[in-house]
Design an enzyme around this catalytic site. Structure first.
Site, PDB file in Angstrom:
ATOM      1  N   ASP A  15      -8.723  17.110 -36.776  1.00 60.02           N
ATOM      2  CA  ASP A  15      -9.385  16.638 -35.551  1.00 60.02           C
ATOM      3  C   ASP A  15      -8.492  15.691 -34.750  1.00 60.02           C
ATOM      4  O   ASP A  15      -8.910  14.621 -34.338  1.00 60.02           O
ATOM      5  CB  ASP A  15     -10.710  15.922 -35.887  1.00 60.02           C
ATOM      6  CG  ASP A  15     -11.579  16.721 -36.843  1.00 60.02           C
ATOM      7  OD1 ASP A  15     -12.217  16.109 -37.713  1.00 60.02           O
ATOM      8  OD2 ASP A  15     -11.593  17.964 -36.734  1.00 60.02           O
ATOM      9  N   GLU A 188     -17.707  22.385 -30.077  1.00 56.14           N
ATOM     10  CA  GLU A 188     -17.455  20.980 -30.432  1.00 56.14           C
ATOM     11  C   GLU A 188     -16.092  20.561 -29.876  1.00 56.14           C
ATOM     12  O   GLU A 188     -15.465  21.301 -29.133  1.00 56.14           O
ATOM     13  CB  GLU A 188     -17.505  20.815 -31.949  1.00 56.14           C
ATOM     14  CG  GLU A 188     -16.620  21.755 -32.705  1.00 56.14           C
ATOM     15  CD  GLU A 188     -17.056  21.937 -34.162  1.00 56.14           C
ATOM     16  OE1 GLU A 188     -18.109  21.451 -34.591  1.00 56.14           O
ATOM     17  OE2 GLU A 188     -16.307  22.606 -34.893  1.00 56.14           O
TER      18      GLU A 188
HETATM   19  C1  6LW Z   1     -15.628  17.560 -36.594  1.00 61.80           C
HETATM   20  C2  6LW Z   1     -15.869  18.833 -35.884  1.00 61.80           C
HETATM   21  C3  6LW Z   1     -15.445  19.763 -36.925  1.00 61.80           C
HETATM   22  O1  6LW Z   1     -16.429  16.539 -36.110  1.00 61.80           O
HETATM   23  O2  6LW Z   1     -15.792  19.289 -38.144  1.00 61.80           O
HETATM   24  O3  6LW Z   1     -15.273  21.817 -37.513  1.00 61.80           O
HETATM   25  C4  6LW Z   1     -16.055  17.912 -38.016  1.00 61.80           C
HETATM   26  N1  6LW Z   1     -14.867  20.843 -36.724  1.00 61.80           N
HETATM   27  O4  6LW Z   1     -15.116  18.986 -34.695  1.00 61.80           O
HETATM   28  C5  6LW Z   1     -15.273  17.156 -39.052  1.00 61.80           C
HETATM   29  O5  6LW Z   1     -13.926  17.523 -39.015  1.00 61.80           O
END
Ligand code: 6LW
Length: 500
Positions: A15, A188
């Protein structure tokens, strides 16, 4: 095609968010249940990255002490404005959505302020917050509307946005829904960019596994409406055999030569079609090109593995920032007064949420660690941990040395007698022994001990069980020393590995 080393950051650093301030770039990544939390790496050339500090170094900044596995510090965004670094992040199942500030990215950072809903009833409910300002100074928090608690836990409201009063840390409106991608699951990691008078909203979609990808849309306002790019996803490894998979969760920045770059997460799985990612999600980089139609294109991520490393620690100095502990700070456990690393067991084991454990990320796919240990007055050893449910260790004390594999409640042990004194514990992660056919796993662990100069292999354990695909953890392997009972001292740590 980048000639930069890839991964930029070896070992679990998922991330990534990046910002340029002055003549340097700063990277922030997730740390989940580990402390210190949210490392900040700095580079002046995008090639060499130095760990300069962490955002969360003090109790209370995050509330990870009680978070479930892989809860905690999820997905920061780091930005710089008027001499102040801003970092927003969700302390998942901990404090909630937080805003930290610092004038020096190395720290100290602020205590972290909760970003409240407009009615003040608690934290804005979502993950992956982004922070952006428009020309009037209006502050936009754009985030992924994943509900993390309550009756609606797991429900996803898509990409959401609120204007925020950053002085009072409160939303000025109810959340608005924005463009949420092209239909991929888990929209996300939103980030807003103003480029040549247009606002671009870049997100991840498809989930952080093999379907992961980055999509983008644009509009005339940071609030939208947004028009989706015709060529989405801009980057994804889905359905390919590329060595870097799961690519997604990106952030854009202008790099050293004036061209745009995208930092993003990826994994380096090994084995056959399933394949297993031992190190978890790492930080990668790839070039970005702005096309004549005003849309960006992002190149597929190229693997350019860094040279191998050797780390030798005599524990006669304070621990460096690469040492991390579980739901607690390394300083809560590490007693360095005697010139060795002494750990005082409290009955907790690696199956427990807060073991007496101090470790470092496994950064190479082929890796060997040796630690010189005196367990004459206690029980403890050397472990590779994915989480409480998945770990392997070599443990000494109470007249024996035991290799142990804990795989989701299944435990196997291999034990030999030991008369006491100083011994070397070894855990090697290596390519699987040839079978004459296709590889059936990504790596194997050799769990060994050296007593009076004689090395004994206690056990070989399939490494697939300590991978992100099997454990469902967001982190990655962490190799460290631990104590269960009494006093265990560690005199020398040698870790070496490469990505051959
Ligand atoms: C993060 C989100 C994600 O907040 O998993 O799959 C979470 N992607 O963007 C933790 O890495």
């Amino acid at each position: 095609m980048t000639t930069l080393y890839n991964p930029l950051l070896n070992g679990f650093h998922p991330d990534p968010s990046v910002v340029k301030a002055g003549d340097a770039w700063y990277l922030a990544t997730s740390t989940f249940e580990y402390l210190p939390g949210i490392p900040i790496h700095r580079s002046t050339d995008f090639e060499t990255w130095e760990l300069i500090g962490h955002v969360a170094t003090r109790p209370g900044q995050l509330a990870v002490e009680e978070v479930p596995t892989a809860g905690g510090a999820w997905a920061p965004t780091i930005r710089h404005r008027d001499g102040v670094f801003h970092l927003v992040i969700t302390d998942a199942m901990g404090r909630g959505m937080l805003h930290f500030t610092a004038t020096d990215a190395a720290g100290p950072w602020s205590d972290g302020d909760l970003i409240l809903k407009a009615d003040g009833s608690g934290s804005v409910d979502g993950i992956d917050p982004d922070i952006a300002w428009d020309a009037d100074g209006t502050v936009y928090i754009t985030y992924s509307g994943l509900i993390l608690e309550g009756a609606e836990i797991g429900q996803h409201l898509g990409i959401q946005q609120v204007k925020v009063d950053l002085e009072r840390h409160i939303a000025l409106e109810e959340p608005r829904s924005l463009w949420s991608g092209t239909g991929g699951g888990f929209p996300e990691a939103p980030h807003l960019y103003e480029v040549d008078g247009r606002w671009y909203l870049m997100i991840a979609e498809g989930g952080t596994e093999r379907g992961h990808g980055i999509s983008i849309a644009r509009g005339d306002s940071p609030e939208g409406p947004f028009e989706t790019a015709p060529q989405n996803p801009l980057v994804s490894a889905r359905s390919t055999t590329r060595p870097v998979q799961n690519t997604g969760h990106g952030d854009l920045v202008i790099g050293p030569d004036g061209d745009w770059l995208c930092v993003l997460l990826g994994v380096r799985p090994r084995s056959m079609t399933r394949a297993f990612s031992a190190l978890g999600r790492e930080t990668f980089v790839t070039p970005v090109h702005w096309e004549d139609d005003g849309w960006p294109s992002i190149e597929p991520v190229q693997l350019n593995a860094r040279p191998g490393t050797r780390v030798e620690v005599a524990f006669d100095q304070p621990l460096d920032g690469e040492w991390i502990s579980i739901r607690s700070l390394p300083g809560d456990h590490a007693d360095l007064a005697s010139g060795a690393l002494v750990l005082h067991g409290n009955g907790s084991t690696l199956d427990d949420p807060r073991p007496v454990f101090v470790g470092r990320r496994q950064e190479h796919l082929t890796n060997s660690v040796t630690v010189t240990t005196d367990a004459s007055a206690g029980v403890g050893g050397l472990a590779v941990r994915y989480d409480e449910h998945f770990h392997v260790e070599v443990e000494a004390g109470q007249g024996s040395v035991t290799a142990r594999a804990v795989i989701s409640g299944l435990v196997q042990e291999w034990t030999i007698p030991f008369g006491g004194g100083i011994l070397d514990l070894h855990i090697d992660s290596r390519k699987p022994a040839p079978t004459g056919g296709f590889p059936r796993t990504g790596d194997e662990f050799d769990l060994s001990v050296t007593i009076d100069g004689e090395r004994t292999l206690l056990a070989t354990v399939d490494g697939r069980f300590l991978s992100s695909e099997v454990t469902e953890s967001f982190t990655g392997r962490v190799i460290g020393v631990y104590a269960v009972e009494g006093v265990v001292s560690f005199q020398r740590w040698i870790a070496e590995g490469d990505d051959e």
